[in-house]
Design a protein around this motif. Structure first.
Motif, PDB file in Angstrom:
ATOM      1  N   ALA A 116       7.347  24.385  63.230  1.00  0.00           N
ATOM      2  CA  ALA A 116       6.888  24.070  62.199  1.00  0.00           C
ATOM      3  C   ALA A 116       8.127  23.495  60.996  1.00  0.00           C
ATOM      4  CB  ALA A 116       5.906  24.908  61.098  1.00  0.00           C
ATOM      5  N   VAL A 117       8.943  24.654  60.774  1.00  0.00           N
ATOM      6  CA  VAL A 117      10.062  24.343  60.042  1.00  0.00           C
ATOM      7  C   VAL A 117      11.001  22.897  60.598  1.00  0.00           C
ATOM      8  CG1 VAL A 117      12.175  25.308  59.088  1.00  0.00           C
ATOM      9  CG2 VAL A 117       9.874  26.544  58.941  1.00  0.00           C
ATOM     10  N   ASP A 118      11.214  23.332  61.856  1.00  0.00           N
ATOM     11  CA  ASP A 118      12.039  22.320  62.545  1.00  0.00           C
ATOM     12  C   ASP A 118      11.484  20.906  62.494  1.00  0.00           C
ATOM     13  OD1 ASP A 118      14.127  24.018  63.014  1.00  0.00           O
ATOM     14  OD2 ASP A 118      13.649  24.544  64.681  1.00  0.00           O
ATOM     15  N   ALA A 119      10.248  20.822  62.739  1.00  0.00           N
ATOM     16  CA  ALA A 119       9.399  19.578  62.514  1.00  0.00           C
ATOM     17  C   ALA A 119       9.592  18.794  60.901  1.00  0.00           C
ATOM     18  CB  ALA A 119       8.036  19.587  62.941  1.00  0.00           C
ATOM     19  N   PHE A 120       9.440  19.660  60.072  1.00  0.00           N
ATOM     20  CA  PHE A 120       9.661  19.375  58.796  1.00  0.00           C
ATOM     21  C   PHE A 120      10.873  18.774  58.687  1.00  0.00           C
ATOM     22  CE2 PHE A 120      11.299  20.387  54.553  1.00  0.00           C
ATOM     23  CZ  PHE A 120      10.286  19.553  53.614  1.00  0.00           C
ATOM     24  N   LEU A 121      12.045  19.422  58.810  1.00  0.00           N
ATOM     25  CA  LEU A 121      13.299  19.236  58.851  1.00  0.00           C
ATOM     26  C   LEU A 121      13.679  17.539  59.604  1.00  0.00           C
ATOM     27  CD1 LEU A 121      15.339  22.485  58.828  1.00  0.00           C
ATOM     28  CD2 LEU A 121      14.702  21.089  56.790  1.00  0.00           C
ATOM     29  N   ALA A 122      13.071  17.607  60.682  1.00  0.00           N
ATOM     30  CA  ALA A 122      13.346  16.603  61.222  1.00  0.00           C
ATOM     31  C   ALA A 122      12.562  15.142  60.645  1.00  0.00           C
ATOM     32  CB  ALA A 122      12.690  16.283  62.800  1.00  0.00           C
ATOM     33  N   GLN A 163       7.023   5.896  59.830  1.00  0.00           N
ATOM     34  CA  GLN A 163       5.812   6.454  61.037  1.00  0.00           C
ATOM     35  C   GLN A 163       6.243   7.427  61.641  1.00  0.00           C
ATOM     36  OE1 GLN A 163       5.744   2.728  63.014  1.00  0.00           O
ATOM     37  NE2 GLN A 163       3.778   1.775  62.048  1.00  0.00           N
ATOM     38  N   GLU A 164       7.666   7.867  62.101  1.00  0.00           N
ATOM     39  CA  GLU A 164       7.988   8.871  62.652  1.00  0.00           C
ATOM     40  C   GLU A 164       8.010  10.011  61.654  1.00  0.00           C
ATOM     41  OE1 GLU A 164       9.888  11.287  65.564  1.00  0.00           O
ATOM     42  OE2 GLU A 164       8.405   9.558  65.684  1.00  0.00           O
TER      43      GLU A 164
END
Length: 124
Positions: free
Chosen positions: A10-16, A24-25
């Motif tokens: 979750a954290v890494d998806a937020f940072l990405a 859109q990404e």
């Protein structure tokens, strides 16, 4: 350990999401990281929903006067049960640190962040 992996994802998806210039990404990544009704406490106040987080990223993170900058996780995700915290830095293209801080997040049983509190800067 499975819980820790969910917090990391979750954290890494937020940072990405914070680091992509493609709206859109960004929306796709935020939908992987955040609940639809996430409560976001940022330096500019309180926002609710993924759209509020996306707007914060667009207006604050992606629009820095130094040009394209990026968010980098600087610590492991420390996750006692459903709460987690992690350190980060905001750096310019040359790697110069512009700001650092710690975020605290609440993660649901499904592995999505439903509350995020941003602490920018050092405590003195």
């Amino acid at each position: 350990m499975e819980q820790d992996a969910a917090h990391d994802r979750a954290v890494d998806a937020f940072l990405a999401a914070a680091n992509t210039g493609d709206p859109q990404e960004r929306d796709r990544l935020l939908s992987r990281a955040l609940t639809a009704d996430v409560v976001f406490w940022g330096p500019l106040g309180r926002g609710v929903g993924r759209k509020a987080v996306a707007e914060f990223i667009t207006e604050v993170v992606r629009s820095h006067p130094s040009g394209p900058c990026r968010m980098v996780r600087t610590t492991r995700v420390d996750a006692p049960d459903e709460w987690a915290r992690f350190g980060w830095r905001y750096e310019d293209a040359a790697g110069r640190v512009l700001l650092s801080g710690t975020d605290v997040v609440h993660v649901t049983a499904d592995g999505d962040i439903d509350e995020m509190i941003v602490f920018a800067g050092a405590l003195t």
